[in-house]
Every structure is written in structure tokens, then in C-alpha cells.
Design an enzyme around this catalytic site. Structure first.
Site, PDB file in Angstrom:
ATOM      1  N   SER A 126     -36.003 -62.254  -1.425  1.00 47.64           N
ATOM      2  CA  SER A 126     -36.331 -63.534  -0.709  1.00 47.64           C
ATOM      3  C   SER A 126     -35.562 -64.522  -0.533  1.00 47.64           C
ATOM      4  CB  SER A 126     -37.241 -64.069  -1.778  1.00 47.64           C
ATOM      5  OG  SER A 126     -37.741 -65.353  -1.697  1.00 47.64           O
ATOM      6  N   TYR A 151     -39.285 -66.390 -11.286  1.00 49.03           N
ATOM      7  CA  TYR A 151     -39.749 -65.541 -10.176  1.00 49.03           C
ATOM      8  C   TYR A 151     -38.529 -65.263  -9.477  1.00 49.03           C
ATOM      9  CZ  TYR A 151     -41.031 -63.822  -5.726  1.00 49.03           C
ATOM     10  OH  TYR A 151     -41.047 -63.068  -4.355  1.00 49.03           O
ATOM     11  N   LYS A 155     -35.533 -61.951  -8.462  1.00 50.39           N
ATOM     12  CA  LYS A 155     -35.122 -61.587  -7.297  1.00 50.39           C
ATOM     13  C   LYS A 155     -33.329 -61.253  -7.196  1.00 50.39           C
ATOM     14  CE  LYS A 155     -38.686 -60.744  -5.456  1.00 50.39           C
ATOM     15  NZ  LYS A 155     -39.282 -59.555  -5.443  1.00 50.39           N
TER      16      LYS A 155
HETATM   17  P1  NAD Z   1     -48.555 -58.718  -3.217  1.00 47.71           P
HETATM   18  O1  NAD Z   1     -48.907 -59.164  -4.416  1.00 47.71           O
HETATM   19  O2  NAD Z   1     -49.665 -58.681  -1.905  1.00 47.71           O
HETATM   20  O3  NAD Z   1     -48.296 -56.997  -3.564  1.00 47.71           O
HETATM   21  C1  NAD Z   1     -47.562 -56.513  -4.410  1.00 47.71           C
HETATM   22  C2  NAD Z   1     -48.324 -55.216  -4.975  1.00 47.71           C
HETATM   23  O4  NAD Z   1     -47.924 -54.822  -6.074  1.00 47.71           O
HETATM   24  C3  NAD Z   1     -49.703 -55.590  -5.327  1.00 47.71           C
HETATM   25  O5  NAD Z   1     -50.364 -54.538  -4.583  1.00 47.71           O
HETATM   26  C4  NAD Z   1     -49.706 -55.278  -6.692  1.00 47.71           C
HETATM   27  O6  NAD Z   1     -51.298 -54.789  -7.123  1.00 47.71           O
HETATM   28  C5  NAD Z   1     -48.715 -54.232  -6.968  1.00 47.71           C
HETATM   29  N1  NAD Z   1     -48.003 -54.292  -8.277  1.00 47.71           N
HETATM   30  C6  NAD Z   1     -47.506 -55.524  -9.035  1.00 47.71           C
HETATM   31  N2  NAD Z   1     -47.294 -55.027 -10.096  1.00 47.71           N
HETATM   32  C7  NAD Z   1     -47.102 -53.659 -10.232  1.00 47.71           C
HETATM   33  C8  NAD Z   1     -46.705 -52.580 -11.336  1.00 47.71           C
HETATM   34  N3  NAD Z   1     -46.317 -53.135 -12.333  1.00 47.71           N
HETATM   35  N4  NAD Z   1     -47.092 -51.389 -10.674  1.00 47.71           N
HETATM   36  C9  NAD Z   1     -47.648 -50.970  -9.574  1.00 47.71           C
HETATM   37  N5  NAD Z   1     -48.026 -51.812  -8.855  1.00 47.71           N
HETATM   38  C10 NAD Z   1     -47.933 -53.186  -9.074  1.00 47.71           C
HETATM   39  O7  NAD Z   1     -47.138 -59.264  -2.718  1.00 47.71           O
HETATM   40  P2  NAD Z   1     -46.467 -59.382  -1.244  1.00 47.71           P
HETATM   41  O8  NAD Z   1     -46.804 -60.671  -0.757  1.00 47.71           O
HETATM   42  O9  NAD Z   1     -46.871 -57.985  -0.330  1.00 47.71           O
HETATM   43  O10 NAD Z   1     -45.064 -59.249  -1.856  1.00 47.71           O
HETATM   44  C11 NAD Z   1     -44.492 -58.097  -1.917  1.00 47.71           C
HETATM   45  C12 NAD Z   1     -43.007 -58.299  -2.363  1.00 47.71           C
HETATM   46  O11 NAD Z   1     -42.177 -59.210  -1.433  1.00 47.71           O
HETATM   47  C13 NAD Z   1     -42.916 -58.669  -3.678  1.00 47.71           C
HETATM   48  O12 NAD Z   1     -41.703 -58.125  -4.464  1.00 47.71           O
HETATM   49  C14 NAD Z   1     -42.550 -60.236  -3.457  1.00 47.71           C
HETATM   50  O13 NAD Z   1     -42.016 -60.571  -4.621  1.00 47.71           O
HETATM   51  C15 NAD Z   1     -41.454 -60.177  -2.327  1.00 47.71           C
HETATM   52  N6  NAD Z   1     -41.834 -60.936  -1.539  1.00 47.71           N
HETATM   53  C16 NAD Z   1     -42.620 -61.809  -0.990  1.00 47.71           C
HETATM   54  C17 NAD Z   1     -42.872 -63.029  -0.257  1.00 47.71           C
HETATM   55  C18 NAD Z   1     -44.295 -63.429   0.135  1.00 47.71           C
HETATM   56  O14 NAD Z   1     -44.373 -64.993   0.679  1.00 47.71           O
HETATM   57  N7  NAD Z   1     -45.178 -63.134   0.192  1.00 47.71           N
HETATM   58  C19 NAD Z   1     -41.644 -63.777  -0.098  1.00 47.71           C
HETATM   59  C20 NAD Z   1     -40.546 -63.117  -0.262  1.00 47.71           C
HETATM   60  C21 NAD Z   1     -40.627 -61.873  -1.148  1.00 47.71           C
HETATM   61  N1  UFG Z   2     -47.438 -76.717   1.682  1.00 46.67           N
HETATM   62  C1  UFG Z   2     -48.269 -77.761   1.858  1.00 46.67           C
HETATM   63  N2  UFG Z   2     -49.666 -77.648   1.167  1.00 46.67           N
HETATM   64  C2  UFG Z   2     -50.229 -76.641   0.667  1.00 46.67           C
HETATM   65  C3  UFG Z   2     -49.058 -75.400   0.484  1.00 46.67           C
HETATM   66  C4  UFG Z   2     -47.694 -75.418   1.020  1.00 46.67           C
HETATM   67  O1  UFG Z   2     -47.932 -78.716   2.225  1.00 46.67           O
HETATM   68  O2  UFG Z   2     -51.223 -76.366   0.154  1.00 46.67           O
HETATM   69  C5  UFG Z   2     -46.154 -76.762   1.973  1.00 46.67           C
HETATM   70  C6  UFG Z   2     -45.117 -76.582   0.902  1.00 46.67           C
HETATM   71  O3  UFG Z   2     -44.816 -77.935   0.390  1.00 46.67           O
HETATM   72  C7  UFG Z   2     -43.948 -76.081   1.771  1.00 46.67           C
HETATM   73  C8  UFG Z   2     -44.280 -75.432   2.970  1.00 46.67           C
HETATM   74  O4  UFG Z   2     -45.881 -75.708   3.057  1.00 46.67           O
HETATM   75  O5  UFG Z   2     -43.122 -77.389   2.367  1.00 46.67           O
HETATM   76  C9  UFG Z   2     -44.597 -73.887   2.619  1.00 46.67           C
HETATM   77  O6  UFG Z   2     -44.919 -73.686   1.467  1.00 46.67           O
HETATM   78  P1  UFG Z   2     -45.444 -72.154   0.736  1.00 46.67           P
HETATM   79  O7  UFG Z   2     -45.977 -72.457  -0.494  1.00 46.67           O
HETATM   80  O8  UFG Z   2     -46.249 -71.396   1.756  1.00 46.67           O
HETATM   81  O9  UFG Z   2     -44.184 -71.481   0.770  1.00 46.67           O
HETATM   82  P2  UFG Z   2     -42.698 -71.522  -0.127  1.00 46.67           P
HETATM   83  O10 UFG Z   2     -41.636 -71.593   0.967  1.00 46.67           O
HETATM   84  O11 UFG Z   2     -42.750 -72.739  -1.100  1.00 46.67           O
HETATM   85  O12 UFG Z   2     -42.506 -70.265  -0.742  1.00 46.67           O
HETATM   86  C10 UFG Z   2     -42.837 -69.028  -0.325  1.00 46.67           C
HETATM   87  C11 UFG Z   2     -43.349 -68.157  -1.372  1.00 46.67           C
HETATM   88  C12 UFG Z   2     -42.143 -67.753  -2.577  1.00 46.67           C
HETATM   89  C13 UFG Z   2     -41.040 -67.458  -1.725  1.00 46.67           C
HETATM   90  C14 UFG Z   2     -40.579 -68.209  -0.623  1.00 46.67           C
HETATM   91  C15 UFG Z   2     -39.472 -67.702   0.132  1.00 46.67           C
HETATM   92  O13 UFG Z   2     -44.483 -68.719  -2.210  1.00 46.67           O
HETATM   93  O14 UFG Z   2     -42.561 -66.852  -3.431  1.00 46.67           O
HETATM   94  O15 UFG Z   2     -41.851 -68.585   0.240  1.00 46.67           O
HETATM   95  O16 UFG Z   2     -39.720 -66.409   0.474  1.00 46.67           O
HETATM   96  F1  UFG Z   2     -39.834 -67.043  -2.684  1.00 46.67           F
END
Ligand code: NAD
Ligand code: UFG
Length: 341
Positions: A126, A151, A155
């Protein structure tokens, strides 16, 4: 047909990546414990590609079950490891859950594959590892900063574990993809993001407000040192992000990588403010959004967007969708989800 294991493959990014892998001709096996997803996602995937992926319901924290899985499936060429817990706030209140679920599972998997002759591994990292970088856009050369949340720390530590292991495990090659902010859904509306409870992220909060599930969106602060005062992020369409995984996997399988551990930023390269995201939503949905400006949210960084030069030139991948396209797909998905509920 090469067999690829996708952990967390029923989740948001995982399911979109499974689709792209199948379309690229890979055979996919999914591991998921359904802690943040449902089995119905398999039908969504099949409706898009015509192919049902193999699914093993398994909790990767269960070491014995994970060992048995790898014994049974020895012919895996690559692993895309999405499975993790991802709620930043929850990680602050329950850090051990995060260290266990995001790191002990990674270690167990690596223990099972470290002696394999040839195995490609893609890690979900991330842009949070950069914290508030000093210069924008952020390149992969920017220093990793001390994590703000457990969290984010998982990473950083995950990348270190992989880097150290790839140094000694001769057959293991790793690419860590540092995602910026994934949004949107598949254009078929068969799969998309399904947040559990009240969404913490901006885009699902916007679409849930517009559909009437939430009263209004709170915009967290308009007194930041940015053009309109709201925070800036790099919002990337989830399908573009999914395709980056296929490109990265092929790079490893084709042995095009330069070192056994490589890192790429996966974003669009364009920063958008919260108000610009709202405007984009209003444009594509042809309706105005109920929102109000409130105070800042603790822990938010001011501005984060990617320098994608390395991904564009070395990986050979580039995001193609616009913010409007991503917002429209998020809106179409929201409408479909509510219609079927
Ligand atoms: P998500 O929660 O939709 O998907 C994760 C999946 O992993 C889920 O289906 C959950 O059931 C499964 N899971 C969790 N723990 C498990 C375990 N112990 N065994 C088996 N399955 C398990 O999340 P996502 O948004 O698809 O994110 C996927 C990856 O990308 C994660 O590693 C997350 O940290 C990373 N990531 C997400 C974002 C974001 O904004 N969505 C940003 C940066 C990084
Ligand atoms: N925001 C609002 N109102 C809301 C939600 C968000 O104003 O109800 C704003 C936040 O303050 C921020 C922007 O929208 O300025 C984006 O916020 P998000 O929560 O959508 O995303 P972040 O950048 O805070 O974080 C996300 C994921 C993290 C990840 C990160 C980088 O939640 O897990 O992106 O990948 F680490």
C-alpha cells in the site's frame, strides 16, 4: 495452463484479479475464509468469464490446514496474496489481530513454498508505507516512513519478510505492488466492493449516501494546504489495478525481473481532491450529493499520489480508466447491489 493461487480471491481486489487472470488464460485456485466476503462472488466471477474458479474455504491462520493445502496442490506456479485484514481504525484497537492475520499467514505460506524450484509471488502492499512523503508525486525511491497504524506496519513488515526470504529462497521471486486508492467495480456489475457496515472509505460512502443508505457524507476537513482545502489521493479503477497483477505475474513467470524482490507503485499518477471526487460523482450520476464539511479525520495525510514511471516503463503497465469512469462503475454497482437486496 499455469495454476495460480489467489488468497483472499473472493474479496474486492482479489475477485477482480481472478477475472483478469482467467481472461489471460490462467487456472485459478482461490483460498478465502469468507471473513470479509461471500461465496456468491464465485457466481459473479463465473458470469463474467464463463469459468468457475476452484475454491477452498480455508483460514490461513490454521497452519495445519494450510500445510495440507500446499501438499495437495504442489503444481502451483504463482501466488497472489490478498488475504489480510484492512481496516486501519480496527488495527489500532486490535493490533494483534492484524499482526496475526496479516503476518503469521504470510510466514506460513512462505514456509510452504521457500524450497520450491520456481515460484512467483505478488504481494498486496500500500502507498501507506510512504506516510506523508516530502515530494509529490511519490516514486518508489521515496523512503518508507514509520507506520501510523498497525495495519500500515503489517505492510512494511510484510515487504521486509518477503525481501529477506527471497534473498535465500532460490526459486522465489517477489513483486510487491503498492496500491494507491482502489475504487469502482467491474463494468458488468457482477462483482464490486461490499463494505461491511458503515464504509470508512470515501467512494462507498458517497454511493451509499446517494442511494439513501446514509444521510450525508462528512468531508473531513477543508483547511488543508491544497487548492480547495481537501485532501488529495490517487484513485485507481479496480480493474486497472487487477490488470497490474496479471502483468506483474507474467513478468516473474517469464523471468523478466531484475532482482528477486521488486516494488512498483500502482496508481494513475493523478491526484484528486475530495471535492473533485464528489464533483465527478455528481457529473456521472447526474444528481447532487448531500455533504457537509466537518473537522479533519485523525491520521489523514494531506496529499498522496503516485509517480508511475517505473510501473509504466519497467513493468509495462498503465492505468487507462478516468476518475469519471471509475465513479460511474461504483455508482452502477451500488444501484445493482441495492436492487438485489
Ligand atoms: P477484502 O477484505 O475485500 O479482501 C480480503 C479477502 O481476504 C477477503 O475476502 C477475506 O475474507 C479474506 N481473508 C482475510 N483474512 C483471511 C485469512 N486469514 N484466511 C483466508 N482468507 C482471508 O480487501 P481488499 O480491498 O480486496 O484488499 C486486498 C488486499 O489489498 C489486502 O491485503 C489489503 O490490505 C490490500 N490493500 C487494499 C487497499 C484498499 O484500499 N482496498 C489498499 C491497499 C492495499
Ligand atoms: N474522506 C472523507 N469522508 C469520508 C471518508 C473519507 O472526507 O467519509 C476523505 C478522507 O479524509 C481522505 C479521502 O477521503 O482525505 C480518502 O479517504 P479513504 O478513507 O477513502 O482512503 P485513505 O487514503 O484514507 O486510505 C485508503 C485505505 C487504506 C490504505 C490507503 C492507501 O483505507 O487502507 O488508502 O492505499 F492504506
Amino acid at each position: 495452463m499455469k495454476k495460480i493461487l489467489v488468497t483472499g480471491g473472493l474479496g474486492y481486489i482479489g475477485s477482480h484479479t481472478v477475472v483478469e487472470l482467467q481472461l489471460a488464460g490462467f487456472e485459478v485456485i482461490i483460498i478465502d475464509n469468507l471473513s470479509n466476503s461471500s461465496k456468491e462472488v464465485i457466481h459473479g466471477i463465473k458470469n463474467i468469464t464463463g469459468v468457475e474458479p476452484t475454491f477452498e474455504e480455508l483460514d490461513l491462520r490454521d497452519k495445519e490446514a494450510t500445510i495440507s493445502f500446499f501438499k495437495k496442490h504442489s503444481a502451483i506456479s504463482g501466488i497472489i496474496h490478498f488475504a489480510a485484514s484492512k481496516a486501519v481504525g480496527e488495527s489500532v484497537t486490535n493490533p494483534l489481530l492484524y499482526y496475526e492475520n496479516n503476518l503469521s499467514t504470510l510466514i506460513t505460506i512462505l514456509q510452504q513454498i521457500q524450497h520450491k524450484e520456481n515460484i512467483s509471488f505478488i504481494f498486496s502492499s500500500s502507498c501507506t508505507v510512504y506516510g506523508q512523503a516530502e515530494t509529490m508525486p511519490i516514486s518508489e525511491k521515496a523512503p518508507v516512513q514509520q507506520a501510523i497504524s498497525p495495519y500500515g506496519n503489517t505492510k512494511q513488515i510484510g515487504e521486509e519478510i518477503l525481501q529477506d526470504t527471497a534473498k535465500i529462497a532460490e526459486g522465489l521471486q517477489v513483486i510487491s505492488l503498492r496500491y494507491f486508492n482502489p475504487i469502482g467495480a467491474h463494468s458488468s456489475t457482477e462483482i464490486g466492493e461490499l463494505p461491511d457496515g458503515v464504509p470508512q472509505n470515501l467512494v462507498p460512502f458517497i454511493t451509499q449516501t446517494a442511494i439513501g443508505l446514509r444521510q450525508e457524507l462528512a468531508v473531513f476537513g477543508n483547511d488543508y494546504p491544497t487548492e480547495d482545502g481537501t485532501c488529495i489521493r490517487d484513485y485507481i479503477h479496480v480493474v486497472d489495478l487487477a490488470k497490474a497483477h496479471v502483468t506483474a505475474l507474467k513478468r516473474l513467470l517469464d523471468e523478466k525481473h531484475e532482482t528477486s524482490f521488486e516494488v512498483f507503485n500502482i496508481g494513475t499518477g493523478k491526484g484528486s481532491s475530495v471535492l473533485e471526487v464528489i464533483e465527478s460523482f455528481e457529473r456521472v450520476s447526474k444528481q447532487s450529493l448531500n455533504y457537509k464539511i466537518v473537522g479533519r479525520r485523525e491520521g489523514d495525510v494531506i496529499s498522496v499520489y503516485a509517480d508511475t514511471t517505473k510501473a509504466n516503463t519497467i513493468l509495462g503497465w498503465k492505468a487507462t480508466s478516468t476518475l469519471d469512469e471509475a465513479m460511474l462503475s461504483a455508482w452502477e454497482w451500488e444501484q445493482k447491489v441495492r436492487k438485489t437486496k
